[in-house]
Design a protein around this motif. Structure first.
Motif, PDB file in Angstrom:
ATOM      1  N   MET A 140       5.785   6.568  -5.436  1.00 51.64           N
ATOM      2  CA  MET A 140       4.378   6.714  -5.097  1.00 51.64           C
ATOM      3  C   MET A 140       3.751   5.338  -4.836  1.00 51.64           C
ATOM      4  O   MET A 140       2.979   5.164  -3.888  1.00 51.64           O
ATOM      5  CB  MET A 140       3.614   7.413  -6.226  1.00 51.64           C
ATOM      6  CG  MET A 140       2.160   7.675  -5.902  1.00 51.64           C
ATOM      7  SD  MET A 140       1.311   8.674  -7.123  1.00 51.64           S
ATOM      8  CE  MET A 140       1.218   7.530  -8.489  1.00 51.64           C
ATOM      9  N   GLN A 141       4.103   4.343  -5.653  1.00 52.40           N
ATOM     10  CA  GLN A 141       3.573   3.000  -5.449  1.00 52.40           C
ATOM     11  C   GLN A 141       4.018   2.439  -4.107  1.00 52.40           C
ATOM     12  O   GLN A 141       3.227   1.859  -3.383  1.00 52.40           O
ATOM     13  CB  GLN A 141       4.028   2.075  -6.580  1.00 52.40           C
ATOM     14  CG  GLN A 141       3.477   0.671  -6.437  1.00 52.40           C
ATOM     15  CD  GLN A 141       3.929  -0.250  -7.552  1.00 52.40           C
ATOM     16  OE1 GLN A 141       4.677   0.150  -8.429  1.00 52.40           O
ATOM     17  NE2 GLN A 141       3.466  -1.482  -7.505  1.00 52.40           N
ATOM     18  N   ARG A 142       5.277   2.641  -3.754  1.00 51.48           N
ATOM     19  CA  ARG A 142       5.789   2.169  -2.468  1.00 51.48           C
ATOM     20  C   ARG A 142       5.057   2.828  -1.311  1.00 51.48           C
ATOM     21  O   ARG A 142       4.696   2.187  -0.330  1.00 51.48           O
ATOM     22  CB  ARG A 142       7.295   2.446  -2.375  1.00 51.48           C
ATOM     23  CG  ARG A 142       8.114   1.214  -2.228  1.00 51.48           C
ATOM     24  CD  ARG A 142       9.568   1.479  -1.947  1.00 51.48           C
ATOM     25  NE  ARG A 142      10.098   2.769  -2.325  1.00 51.48           N
ATOM     26  CZ  ARG A 142      10.865   2.991  -3.404  1.00 51.48           C
ATOM     27  NH1 ARG A 142      11.192   2.013  -4.188  1.00 51.48           N
ATOM     28  NH2 ARG A 142      11.307   4.199  -3.676  1.00 51.48           N
ATOM     29  N   GLU A 143       4.829   4.130  -1.423  1.00 48.17           N
ATOM     30  CA  GLU A 143       4.123   4.864  -0.369  1.00 48.17           C
ATOM     31  C   GLU A 143       2.684   4.367  -0.210  1.00 48.17           C
ATOM     32  O   GLU A 143       2.191   4.201   0.906  1.00 48.17           O
ATOM     33  CB  GLU A 143       4.115   6.367  -0.662  1.00 48.17           C
ATOM     34  CG  GLU A 143       5.454   7.037  -0.490  1.00 48.17           C
ATOM     35  CD  GLU A 143       5.924   7.021   0.954  1.00 48.17           C
ATOM     36  OE1 GLU A 143       5.096   7.200   1.862  1.00 48.17           O
ATOM     37  OE2 GLU A 143       7.133   6.808   1.161  1.00 48.17           O
ATOM     38  N   MET A 144       1.998   4.119  -1.327  1.00 53.97           N
ATOM     39  CA  MET A 144       0.623   3.613  -1.274  1.00 53.97           C
ATOM     40  C   MET A 144       0.579   2.218  -0.638  1.00 53.97           C
ATOM     41  O   MET A 144      -0.289   1.929   0.185  1.00 53.97           O
ATOM     42  CB  MET A 144       0.009   3.561  -2.674  1.00 53.97           C
ATOM     43  CG  MET A 144      -0.262   4.921  -3.274  1.00 53.97           C
ATOM     44  SD  MET A 144      -1.514   5.845  -2.376  1.00 53.97           S
ATOM     45  CE  MET A 144      -2.956   4.878  -2.752  1.00 53.97           C
ATOM     46  N   GLU A 145       1.524   1.357  -1.017  1.00 56.67           N
ATOM     47  CA  GLU A 145       1.570   0.019  -0.436  1.00 56.67           C
ATOM     48  C   GLU A 145       1.825   0.079   1.069  1.00 56.67           C
ATOM     49  O   GLU A 145       1.196  -0.641   1.841  1.00 56.67           O
ATOM     50  CB  GLU A 145       2.649  -0.820  -1.120  1.00 56.67           C
ATOM     51  CG  GLU A 145       2.264  -1.242  -2.526  1.00 56.67           C
ATOM     52  CD  GLU A 145       3.414  -1.898  -3.282  1.00 56.67           C
ATOM     53  OE1 GLU A 145       4.551  -1.932  -2.753  1.00 56.67           O
ATOM     54  OE2 GLU A 145       3.171  -2.355  -4.409  1.00 56.67           O
ATOM     55  N   ASN A 146       2.741   0.951   1.489  1.00 55.56           N
ATOM     56  CA  ASN A 146       3.019   1.113   2.924  1.00 55.56           C
ATOM     57  C   ASN A 146       1.787   1.609   3.675  1.00 55.56           C
ATOM     58  O   ASN A 146       1.485   1.148   4.773  1.00 55.56           O
ATOM     59  CB  ASN A 146       4.192   2.055   3.151  1.00 55.56           C
ATOM     60  CG  ASN A 146       5.515   1.461   2.737  1.00 55.56           C
ATOM     61  OD1 ASN A 146       5.637   0.237   2.614  1.00 55.56           O
ATOM     62  ND2 ASN A 146       6.494   2.308   2.507  1.00 55.56           N
ATOM     63  N   MET A 147       1.080   2.576   3.062  1.00 55.20           N
ATOM     64  CA  MET A 147      -0.102   3.137   3.704  1.00 55.20           C
ATOM     65  C   MET A 147      -1.194   2.072   3.848  1.00 55.20           C
ATOM     66  O   MET A 147      -1.784   1.916   4.919  1.00 55.20           O
ATOM     67  CB  MET A 147      -0.638   4.313   2.894  1.00 55.20           C
ATOM     68  CG  MET A 147      -1.849   4.978   3.517  1.00 55.20           C
ATOM     69  SD  MET A 147      -2.498   6.319   2.531  1.00 55.20           S
ATOM     70  CE  MET A 147      -3.134   5.438   1.125  1.00 55.20           C
ATOM     71  N   LEU A 148      -1.457   1.319   2.785  1.00 56.38           N
ATOM     72  CA  LEU A 148      -2.487   0.284   2.843  1.00 56.38           C
ATOM     73  C   LEU A 148      -2.100  -0.827   3.809  1.00 56.38           C
ATOM     74  O   LEU A 148      -2.944  -1.355   4.537  1.00 56.38           O
ATOM     75  CB  LEU A 148      -2.740  -0.285   1.447  1.00 56.38           C
ATOM     76  CG  LEU A 148      -3.421   0.678   0.476  1.00 56.38           C
ATOM     77  CD1 LEU A 148      -3.460   0.074  -0.926  1.00 56.38           C
ATOM     78  CD2 LEU A 148      -4.814   1.025   0.946  1.00 56.38           C
ATOM     79  N   GLU A 149      -0.829  -1.192   3.848  1.00 60.97           N
ATOM     80  CA  GLU A 149      -0.379  -2.236   4.758  1.00 60.97           C
ATOM     81  C   GLU A 149      -0.526  -1.802   6.206  1.00 60.97           C
ATOM     82  O   GLU A 149      -1.003  -2.553   7.047  1.00 60.97           O
ATOM     83  CB  GLU A 149       1.081  -2.582   4.462  1.00 60.97           C
ATOM     84  CG  GLU A 149       1.587  -3.762   5.255  1.00 60.97           C
ATOM     85  CD  GLU A 149       3.019  -4.116   4.883  1.00 60.97           C
ATOM     86  OE1 GLU A 149       3.752  -4.527   5.792  1.00 60.97           O
ATOM     87  OE2 GLU A 149       3.382  -3.963   3.712  1.00 60.97           O
ATOM     88  N   SER A 150      -0.158  -0.556   6.509  1.00 66.37           N
ATOM     89  CA  SER A 150      -0.289  -0.079   7.890  1.00 66.37           C
ATOM     90  C   SER A 150      -1.756   0.050   8.281  1.00 66.37           C
ATOM     91  O   SER A 150      -2.134  -0.216   9.417  1.00 66.37           O
ATOM     92  CB  SER A 150       0.440   1.250   8.079  1.00 66.37           C
ATOM     93  OG  SER A 150      -0.172   2.256   7.313  1.00 66.37           O
ATOM     94  N   PHE A 151      -2.616   0.420   7.324  1.00 60.72           N
ATOM     95  CA  PHE A 151      -4.043   0.522   7.601  1.00 60.72           C
ATOM     96  C   PHE A 151      -4.617  -0.861   7.900  1.00 60.72           C
ATOM     97  O   PHE A 151      -5.376  -1.032   8.854  1.00 60.72           O
ATOM     98  CB  PHE A 151      -4.769   1.152   6.414  1.00 60.72           C
ATOM     99  CG  PHE A 151      -6.249   1.283   6.610  1.00 60.72           C
ATOM    100  CD1 PHE A 151      -6.760   2.211   7.504  1.00 60.72           C
ATOM    101  CD2 PHE A 151      -7.127   0.482   5.911  1.00 60.72           C
ATOM    102  CE1 PHE A 151      -8.118   2.332   7.694  1.00 60.72           C
ATOM    103  CE2 PHE A 151      -8.491   0.600   6.094  1.00 60.72           C
ATOM    104  CZ  PHE A 151      -8.986   1.528   6.983  1.00 60.72           C
ATOM    105  N   SER A 152      -4.254  -1.875   7.098  1.00 62.84           N
ATOM    106  CA  SER A 152      -4.780  -3.216   7.339  1.00 62.84           C
ATOM    107  C   SER A 152      -4.246  -3.794   8.645  1.00 62.84           C
ATOM    108  O   SER A 152      -4.959  -4.487   9.354  1.00 62.84           O
ATOM    109  CB  SER A 152      -4.468  -4.149   6.166  1.00 62.84           C
ATOM    110  OG  SER A 152      -3.076  -4.335   6.051  1.00 62.84           O
ATOM    111  N   ARG A 153      -2.999  -3.480   8.992  1.00 62.18           N
ATOM    112  CA  ARG A 153      -2.455  -3.941  10.271  1.00 62.18           C
ATOM    113  C   ARG A 153      -3.212  -3.312  11.429  1.00 62.18           C
ATOM    114  O   ARG A 153      -3.475  -3.946  12.439  1.00 62.18           O
ATOM    115  CB  ARG A 153      -0.966  -3.616  10.384  1.00 62.18           C
ATOM    116  CG  ARG A 153      -0.105  -4.782   9.992  1.00 62.18           C
ATOM    117  CD  ARG A 153       1.348  -4.538  10.322  1.00 62.18           C
ATOM    118  NE  ARG A 153       2.004  -4.031   9.131  1.00 62.18           N
ATOM    119  CZ  ARG A 153       2.582  -2.836   9.016  1.00 62.18           C
ATOM    120  NH1 ARG A 153       2.646  -2.027  10.038  1.00 62.18           N
ATOM    121  NH2 ARG A 153       3.125  -2.452   7.894  1.00 62.18           N
TER     122      ARG A 153
END
Length: 161
Positions: free
Chosen positions: A24-37
């Protein structure tokens, strides 16, 4: 004892154990990173939104709303009241990319948000529209919306004979 415990840390033979919290932590980090990109690389002309901090407080006199808008030009801010709804719009403009490239500027960190901000507030009571005050000082927009004072009229009471 081995047969009493149905699963070990390795789970089912041939499969490895996956920690659901780490997943879940990995998924949240991926989601936030793609959003900021996505925000960093918004196409030219496409609107990007930023969200400044807003504080609204009410007392007997009325409602005071303060919006932190650092780096925003006061000319790029508008406040409107229509049918009991207060609308605040602001735009923080970014330097043109061509200006940056000419100077040879390289960004190492770019965390400031640029774009358009809009927020609407529905007033819980009727406002005195002629007495609304707005000021912009040190990057803070302050709006005071006074309550409409109802004129108390004497009511004539009919006397029945």
């Amino acid at each position: 004892m081995r047969y009493v415990v149905p699963f070990s840390r390795t789970g089912i033979p041939g499969r490895r154990f996956v920690d659901p919290f780490a997943l879940m932590q990995r998924e949240m980090e991926n989601m936030l990173e793609s959003f900021s990109r996505a925000l960093e690389k918004a196409p030219e002309g496409e609107e990007v939104f930023f969200t400044p901090v807003v504080e609204a407080k009410e007392d007997n006199k009325g409602l005071t709303i303060e919006v932190d808008l650092p780096g925003v030009n006061p000319d790029d801010v508008s406040v409107e009241l229509s049918e009991g709804v207060l609308t605040i719009k602001a735009e923080r403009k970014m330097e043109k990319e061509s200006d940056k490239e000419d100077e040879g500027v390289k960004y190492h960190i770019a965390e400031r948000a640029y774009g358009t901000f809009m927020r609407r507030f529905t007033l819980p009571w009727e406002a005195d529209e002629d007495a609304i005050e707005a000021s912009f000082d040190k990057g803070v927009l302050k709006i005071f919306i006074p309550r409409k004072v109802e004129e108390k009229k004497a009511k004539k009471i009919e006397i029945k004979a």
